[in-house]
Design a protein around this motif. Structure first.
Motif, short mmCIF file in Angstrom:
data_model
loop_
_atom_site.label_atom_id
_atom_site.label_comp_id
_atom_site.label_asym_id
_atom_site.label_seq_id
_atom_site.Cartn_x
_atom_site.Cartn_y
_atom_site.Cartn_z
N LEU A 207 -21.85 90.93 -40.48
CA LEU A 207 -22.25 89.96 -39.46
C LEU A 207 -23.35 89.06 -40.06
N THR A 208 -22.98 87.81 -40.35
CA THR A 208 -23.96 86.88 -40.94
C THR A 208 -23.88 85.55 -40.19
N ASP A 209 -24.71 84.60 -40.57
CA ASP A 209 -24.74 83.31 -39.87
C ASP A 209 -23.39 82.60 -39.94
N ASN A 211 -20.35 83.83 -39.83
CA ASN A 211 -19.24 84.31 -38.99
C ASN A 211 -19.70 84.81 -37.62
N ARG A 212 -21.01 84.72 -37.34
CA ARG A 212 -21.54 85.28 -36.10
C ARG A 212 -20.81 84.74 -34.86
N THR A 213 -20.57 83.40 -34.82
CA THR A 213 -19.95 82.83 -33.62
C THR A 213 -18.47 83.18 -33.53
N THR A 216 -19.01 87.35 -32.46
CA THR A 216 -19.78 87.78 -31.29
C THR A 216 -19.99 86.60 -30.33
N GLY A 220 -24.05 88.59 -27.36
CA GLY A 220 -24.00 89.68 -28.34
C GLY A 220 -22.78 90.59 -28.22
N GLY A 226 -13.62 89.85 -33.06
CA GLY A 226 -14.58 90.89 -33.43
C GLY A 226 -14.05 92.28 -33.09
#
Ligand code: NAD
Length: 276
Positions: A207-209, A211-213, A216, A220, A226
């Motif tokens: 989980l990094t910047d 692919n976060r959107t 998640t 959250g 996901g």
């Protein structure tokens, strides 16, 4: 023993800054290269504050002149390079489809920003191939020259588990990482007579910047994608950047001195699982 010099590209980012810090703790002199100079300097400052030896250096992995300039700085401050980690990489939204599968109605869908395979922009595809493949090749051309004929040198590329089997929606990123895996094997053979080993990590989902959107929601919870990933990961979780450290230290050290041309999945079993 003189400490070895390691150069990491993209080391202002999430995964490679973690690797940079881990290598510094092992006594390597660490050159943190990034397009975002402030991020590179911040990581180097953090390493030096912990008692390590590090410099932050501007480098664009797509411009050979910038890499030559960065190499000069590394050589002046630390001496010649022993280890190169090609960490800069990523995807581009213009090379990404909106949905995993095409259905007939998609061809008449006029929703703003909706993209089928037919709408993919060659510029987005080209950006992704350049960043991941050319961005691995050029730093290797520049920094591996220091390693020819020297003992204990190696290169570590960052592929992805999508190189084994492509992920839906991201054909360019999957294809570009497949090229990085293939190039890892090619280089391992090409450099086998001059003492340079070449291997790659294939991280699963961290989980990094970037692919976060995708993975998640704002509060959250997991998105549908996901959830699918967690269901397909036998170990049932995303990776933490620290999960890459052990394999990196091993592939950079003499403990792996007869290992070259491998791509190591670090993915909680994702690439081993058929889904059944
Ligand atoms: P990140 O975005 O946090 O870090 C990438 C870094 O590369 C950034 O600091 C960025 O400034 C730098 N960069 C971008 N373009 C550059 C250029 N032209 N020249 C120099 N630096 C440039 O990403 P991350 O998640 O830490 O990813 C690191 C590597 O791991 C990438 O190759 C990525 O494709 C790969 N990877 C990540 C994951 C994941 O789940 N995050 C999974 C598999 C593989």
């Amino acid at each position: 023993m003189m400490s070895k010099v390691v150069v990491l590209t993209g080391a202002g980012g999430v995964l490679c800054s973690t690797l940079a810090k881990a290598l510094a703790r092992e006594g390597y002199k660490v050159a943190v290269l990034d397009l975002r100079l402030e991020s590179a300097l911040k990581v180097a400052d953090e390493i030096n504050a912990e008692g390590g030896i590090s410099i932050g250096v501007y480098a664009n992995v797509l411009e050979k002149d910038s890499l030559i300039q960065a190499k000069k700085e590394v050589n002046d401050r630390f001496g010649s390079c022993d280890i190169l980690i090609n960490g800069a990489g990523g995807n581009h939204p213009l090379g990404t489809t909106s949905n995993p599968h095409l259905v007939e109605e998609d061809l008449t869908n006029k929703t703003d920003g909706f993209k089928t395979f037919f709408d993919l922009d060659p510029e987005g595809i080209k950006f992704t191939f350049d960043l991941n493949f050319i961005g691995t090749l050029l730093p290797t051309q520049v920094f591996a020259k220091d390693m020819v004929g020297k003992k204990g040198c190696s290169i570590l590329n960052i592929s992805s588990m999508n190189a084994f089997t492509p992920l839906t929606k991201i054909p360019a990123y999957s294809g570009a990482k497949a090229a990085v895996s293939n190039f890892t094997q090619w280089l391992a053979v090409h450099f086998s007579k001059v003492g340079i080993r070449v291997n790659a990590l294939a991280p699963g989902f961290f989980l990094t910047d970037q692919n976060r959107t995708l993975l998640t929601t704002e509060n959250g919870d997991l998105t549908q994608r996901g959830n699918t990933i967690i269901e397909q990961t036998p170990m049932g979780k995303f990776g933490e950047p620290e999960d890459l450290i052990g394999t990196t230290l091993w592939l950079c050290s003499e403990g792996s001195s007869f290992v070259t041309g491998i791509v190591v999945p670090i993915d909680g079993g994702f690439s081993a699982f058929s889904g059944v």
